[in-house]
Design a protein around this motif. Structure first.
Motif, PDB file in Angstrom:
ATOM      1  N   THR A   4       0.837  -1.126   0.005  1.00 42.25           N
ATOM      2  CA  THR A   4       0.009   0.062   0.021  1.00 42.25           C
ATOM      3  C   THR A   4       0.786   1.356  -0.040  1.00 42.25           C
ATOM      4  O   THR A   4       2.074   1.171   0.285  1.00 42.25           O
ATOM      5  N   PRO A  33       2.374   7.631  -3.024  1.00 43.61           N
ATOM      6  CA  PRO A  33       1.700   6.531  -3.793  1.00 43.61           C
ATOM      7  C   PRO A  33       2.557   5.487  -4.439  1.00 43.61           C
ATOM      8  O   PRO A  33       3.746   5.520  -4.460  1.00 43.61           O
ATOM      9  N   GLN A  36       0.686   2.153 -10.004  1.00 42.20           N
ATOM     10  CA  GLN A  36      -0.433   1.338 -10.642  1.00 42.20           C
ATOM     11  C   GLN A  36      -1.476   1.191  -9.367  1.00 42.20           C
ATOM     12  O   GLN A  36      -2.493   0.582  -9.259  1.00 42.20           O
ATOM     13  N   THR A  37      -1.569   2.624  -8.929  1.00 45.71           N
ATOM     14  CA  THR A  37      -2.750   2.550  -7.752  1.00 45.71           C
ATOM     15  C   THR A  37      -3.274   4.094  -8.294  1.00 45.71           C
ATOM     16  O   THR A  37      -2.821   4.892  -8.675  1.00 45.71           O
ATOM     17  N   TRP A  39      -4.167   6.937  -7.156  1.00 47.47           N
ATOM     18  CA  TRP A  39      -3.872   7.848  -5.997  1.00 47.47           C
ATOM     19  C   TRP A  39      -4.269   9.339  -6.628  1.00 47.47           C
ATOM     20  O   TRP A  39      -4.651   9.970  -5.752  1.00 47.47           O
ATOM     21  N   CYS A  91       8.467   2.239   0.097  1.00 48.07           N
ATOM     22  CA  CYS A  91       7.411   3.077  -0.083  1.00 48.07           C
ATOM     23  C   CYS A  91       7.806   4.488   0.768  1.00 48.07           C
ATOM     24  O   CYS A  91       7.481   4.573   1.964  1.00 48.07           O
TER      25      CYS A  91
END
Length: 147
Positions: A4, A33, A36-37, A39, A91
């Motif tokens: 995430t 982000p 591939q999300t 956001w 992340c």
């Protein structure tokens, strides 16, 4: 991995005394982000809500996520030079987010993220030496390659 994106809020009250009503409160909203999300939809929702609440809003330039496929030749070559078997996604923000026009963007470096970007940030000297050796190996490989 990581599965995430992260969202950090930093709240600042001025003056900062606990026994008074503050004259000004501000919130810094950091969304980190993952590739591939969706956001952008989250950012748009925050912007709309801020407008509805008549909040003053200042948006900094977007730091798009860095993603270079692990199957790529550049990743494979760097892994080979570093003696590692796999790349890993993390992340956190990096200056690499502003260098998206470069091909085969990789973010590498010595030390542990658990020790970085904190008031007591540090890196072990042995890790720093390993990092210097790794960068030298990479630079020599790319500078001396005959293609």
């Amino acid at each position: 991995s990581p599965p995430t994106m992260t969202l950090n809020l930093v709240i600042e009250n001025k003056p900062a005394a606990s026994n008074i009503t503050v004259g000004r409160a501000s919130v810094k909203f950091f969304l980190r982000p993952m590739p591939q999300t969706p956001w952008e939809a989250i950012v748009e929702e925050v912007l709309q809500k801020a407008q509805e609440l008549e909040l003053e809003l200042h948006q900094i330039p977007t730091m798009h996520p860095v993603h270079t496929p692990a199957e790529g030749d550049a990743v494979k070559r760097i892994l080979q030079l570093l003696g590692q078997s796999e790349a890993k996604a993390v992340c956190y923000a990096t200056d690499g987010c502003f260098l998206q026009e470069l091909n085969d963007m990789l973010v590498i470096g010595p030390g542990s993220i658990e020790q970085a970007h904190r008031p007591d940030e540090f890196i072990e000297l042995a890790e720093l030496a390993l990092g210097a050796d790794a960068f030298e190996s990479i630079f020599r490989d790319y500078c001396c390659r005959q293609s």
